[in-house]
Design a protein around this motif. Structure first.
Motif, PDB file in Angstrom:
ATOM      1  N   LEU A   1      31.227   3.444  11.661  1.00 49.41           N
ATOM      2  CA  LEU A   1      31.364   3.457  10.201  1.00 49.41           C
ATOM      3  C   LEU A   1      30.291   2.608   9.515  1.00 49.41           C
ATOM      4  O   LEU A   1      30.443   2.243   8.346  1.00 49.41           O
ATOM      5  CB  LEU A   1      32.751   2.928   9.817  1.00 49.41           C
ATOM      6  CG  LEU A   1      33.962   3.737  10.306  1.00 49.41           C
ATOM      7  CD1 LEU A   1      35.247   2.975  10.035  1.00 49.41           C
ATOM      8  CD2 LEU A   1      33.994   5.106   9.638  1.00 49.41           C
ATOM      9  N   LYS A   2      29.212   2.335  10.216  1.00 43.00           N
ATOM     10  CA  LYS A   2      28.179   1.417   9.703  1.00 43.00           C
ATOM     11  C   LYS A   2      27.709   1.745   8.282  1.00 43.00           C
ATOM     12  O   LYS A   2      27.724   0.868   7.412  1.00 43.00           O
ATOM     13  CB  LYS A   2      27.001   1.380  10.663  1.00 43.00           C
ATOM     14  CG  LYS A   2      25.859   0.467  10.185  1.00 43.00           C
ATOM     15  CD  LYS A   2      24.711   0.443  11.190  1.00 43.00           C
ATOM     16  CE  LYS A   2      23.558  -0.420  10.658  1.00 43.00           C
ATOM     17  NZ  LYS A   2      22.427  -0.471  11.631  1.00 43.00           N
ATOM     18  N   PRO A   3      27.292   2.978   7.976  1.00 43.29           N
ATOM     19  CA  PRO A   3      26.800   3.253   6.617  1.00 43.29           C
ATOM     20  C   PRO A   3      27.857   2.992   5.538  1.00 43.29           C
ATOM     21  O   PRO A   3      27.555   2.434   4.478  1.00 43.29           O
ATOM     22  CB  PRO A   3      26.414   4.744   6.674  1.00 43.29           C
ATOM     23  CG  PRO A   3      26.192   5.022   8.118  1.00 43.29           C
ATOM     24  CD  PRO A   3      27.169   4.163   8.846  1.00 43.29           C
ATOM     25  N   LEU A   4      29.092   3.404   5.829  1.00 44.87           N
ATOM     26  CA  LEU A   4      30.174   3.219   4.868  1.00 44.87           C
ATOM     27  C   LEU A   4      30.465   1.728   4.656  1.00 44.87           C
ATOM     28  O   LEU A   4      30.655   1.271   3.520  1.00 44.87           O
ATOM     29  CB  LEU A   4      31.438   3.939   5.343  1.00 44.87           C
ATOM     30  CG  LEU A   4      32.674   3.825   4.446  1.00 44.87           C
ATOM     31  CD1 LEU A   4      32.386   4.414   3.069  1.00 44.87           C
ATOM     32  CD2 LEU A   4      33.863   4.528   5.094  1.00 44.87           C
ATOM     33  N   ILE A   5      30.492   0.967   5.756  1.00 39.96           N
ATOM     34  CA  ILE A   5      30.776  -0.474   5.663  1.00 39.96           C
ATOM     35  C   ILE A   5      29.672  -1.187   4.905  1.00 39.96           C
ATOM     36  O   ILE A   5      29.934  -2.042   4.053  1.00 39.96           O
ATOM     37  CB  ILE A   5      30.961  -1.069   7.069  1.00 39.96           C
ATOM     38  CG1 ILE A   5      32.256  -0.531   7.701  1.00 39.96           C
ATOM     39  CG2 ILE A   5      31.004  -2.596   7.015  1.00 39.96           C
ATOM     40  CD1 ILE A   5      32.401  -0.867   9.172  1.00 39.96           C
ATOM     41  N   GLN A   6      28.418  -0.839   5.184  1.00 40.89           N
ATOM     42  CA  GLN A   6      27.297  -1.471   4.480  1.00 40.89           C
ATOM     43  C   GLN A   6      27.343  -1.166   2.987  1.00 40.89           C
ATOM     44  O   GLN A   6      27.120  -2.048   2.151  1.00 40.89           O
ATOM     45  CB  GLN A   6      25.975  -0.994   5.073  1.00 40.89           C
ATOM     46  CG  GLN A   6      25.687  -1.560   6.455  1.00 40.89           C
ATOM     47  CD  GLN A   6      24.367  -1.067   7.010  1.00 40.89           C
ATOM     48  OE1 GLN A   6      24.049   0.125   6.943  1.00 40.89           O
ATOM     49  NE2 GLN A   6      23.589  -1.980   7.578  1.00 40.89           N
ATOM     50  N   PHE A   7      27.654   0.085   2.669  1.00 40.52           N
ATOM     51  CA  PHE A   7      27.754   0.493   1.261  1.00 40.52           C
ATOM     52  C   PHE A   7      28.874  -0.286   0.569  1.00 40.52           C
ATOM     53  O   PHE A   7      28.687  -0.834  -0.526  1.00 40.52           O
ATOM     54  CB  PHE A   7      28.013   1.996   1.174  1.00 40.52           C
ATOM     55  CG  PHE A   7      28.280   2.486  -0.223  1.00 40.52           C
ATOM     56  CD1 PHE A   7      27.236   2.691  -1.116  1.00 40.52           C
ATOM     57  CD2 PHE A   7      29.582   2.745  -0.646  1.00 40.52           C
ATOM     58  CE1 PHE A   7      27.483   3.136  -2.408  1.00 40.52           C
ATOM     59  CE2 PHE A   7      29.843   3.190  -1.931  1.00 40.52           C
ATOM     60  CZ  PHE A   7      28.788   3.389  -2.814  1.00 40.52           C
TER      61      PHE A   7
END
Length: 477
Positions: free
Chosen positions: A354-360
């Protein structure tokens, strides 16, 4: 004045340094427990130094979860510290609880002793439930006016006109933590005998009798004193004004009043092993029938090089709020460091996906201002010019950190007259409407019958209970 005073300490969760090496297994255990396990010897010693330095107060009470994982290494070292208090002229009384023994047989307690190695764990000698009474016999039962052998509960004379009834509420160690029928009858008789002698009664046990927040009873009732409603009745019918508790790790004073106007207080004390750990000092004036309760923390942590940091500053990153204060910024700025800190605390493999979602989410969370919350909650127009300027300058995330800090320490500062309260309050009221409109069952499950998200939130925004979770003065009459 006939004055009696004592110190109350709870949830020290002591861990012997023989039980771990500096490696991931114990670091992950510390993160999952969300208390400063590695420093528990130094924390306890720092508090006991303060107790010993007080030459006017000669009594000390420990109310359970004295060690963290029921091992004998920790029990022996904890008892050595009790002896140090005795040698300093203190009378010492001990209650034990579920962390203090290893379960087995019909007991539901799941704690098992282990040593944390570089790669995992290995079993070590445990304290069994039956051994606790004899092991701590010199610290309560030996001095007792009466002992309930089945539970290990006892009554002692604290001073002229005041008795302590120490309730060991292990029950079956998990599904039911309280006294069984024979113990309840013993407790009733002890309260009755104290009244006949003209003595005031202080009760103490480990598990809460009143929930620190109303939602606690709804989602974690099995973590409360078993048969707590029966104990309410016993206290109200006999005019017992106070019970001192631990377990929740929360600094909290809550009052229960029935429809006849009868009342009592549950005074819960924050865990010593918390970064903001405190002990209570209790003073009873039996001549005037009054009780004063104050709280004392530690400024410096002895035995550890803290690099000039206060005890709180050094320990805070190890506690639940401190971990999240680091995790949220790292989720946006350094995902590798975020995963490293989350390991052993959150499911890192799922987080990687979920890296992109968490960073966003991490970037957005830090940018949202309180003014946005005020507008969404439709409280913006009710604010003064100075309050509008205030919420424009503060982030919602930073305000959330303040709320988190006070979950365990009590006395959250956002009273109804503050800009922060108005902003958050409006959003929560709007959330209530959305939950009801769309019948969001996952949220409704955590809301007690007849309550709302807004009512739940009040406990976390400010002290809507007694006004001060650190101190109180009340009548025992």
């Amino acid at each position: 004045m006939k004055s009696t005073s004592l110190y109350l300490l709870t949830d020290s969760h002591y861990v012997s340094k023989k039980n771990w090496v500096e490696a991931k297994p114990f670091t992950f255990r510390e993160r999952s427990d969300q208390i400063a396990l590695k420093a528990t010897p130094e924390i306890l010693d720092s508090f006991l130094d303060k107790v010993i330095a007080d030459k006017e107060t000669d009594t000390v009470l420990f109310t359970g979860d004295n060690v963290n994982n029921c091992d004998m290494n920790s029990h022996y070292e904890f008892r050595e510290r009790l002896e140090k208090l005795v040698e300093a002229g203190k009378k010492v009384y001990v209650i034990y609880a579920t962390h203090d023994y290893s379960g087995g047989g019909e007991d539901n307690n799941w704690f098992e002793s282990c040593r944390y190695t570089e790669t995992g764990t290995e079993p070590i000698e445990s304290m069994n439930k039956g051994g606790l009474f004899d092991f701590y016999y010199d610290y309560g039962p030996k001095q007792a006016l009466s002992v309930h052998r089945e539970s290990g509960s006892y009554t002692v004379q604290l001073g002229e006109g005041v008795r302590l009834i120490a309730i060991v509420d292990n029950g079956n160690g998990g599904g039911y933590c309280g006294l069984f029928e024979d113990g309840v009858e013993w407790l009733k008789n002890e309260i009755k005998e104290a009244a006949e002698k003209g003595d005031y009664v202080l009760l103490a046990t480990h598990h809460p009798v009143l929930p620190p927040w109303e939602v606690y009873r709804h989602v974690a009732e099995n973590e409360m004193y078993g048969g707590y409603r029966e104990l309410w009745d016993i206290m109200l019918e006999n005019g017992v004004r106070v019970i001192f508790t631990g377990h929740t790790h929360i600094q909290n004073i809550r009052k229960h009043t029935d429809d006849k106007g009868r009342w009592f207080l549950d005074i819960s004390t924050i865990a010593l092993a918390n970064a903001a750990g405190k002990m209570r000092k209790i003073t009873v004036d039996s001549e005037n029938g009054s009780c004063d309760v104050t709280s004392i923390g530690i400024e410096k942590l002895g035995g550890i090089d803290t690099g000039g940091l206060s005890a709180f500053e050094y320990l805070y990153p190890l506690n639940f709020p401190g971990i999240w204060e680091k995790l949220i910024p790292l989720s946006a700025s350094d995902f590798g460091a975020f995963l490293e800190l989350a390991e052993g605390y959150l499911p890192t493999e799922k987080l990687k996906k979920l890296k992109p979602l968490i960073q966003f989410a991490g970037r957005k969370a830090q940018k949202i201002k309180l003014s946005t919350a005020a507008k969404l909650g439709k409280t913006w127009k009710t604010m003064s010019a100075s309050q509008k300027a205030e919420v424009k300058s503060k982030s919602l995330t930073d305000t959330s950190y303040v709320v988190l800090k006070h979950i365990f320490t009590g006395n959250a500062p956002f009273t109804p007259d503050t800009a922060e309260y108005k902003a958050i309050n409006g959003v929560i009221k709007r959330a209530d409407k959305i939950v009801n409109l769309f019948n969001i069952k996952a949220v409704k499950k955590i809301i007690p019958d007849g309550s709302s998200l807004w009512e739940i939130a009040q406990d976390f925004l400010y002290n809507c209970r007694t006004g001060n979770d650190d101190e109180i003065h009340f009548s025992l009459k």
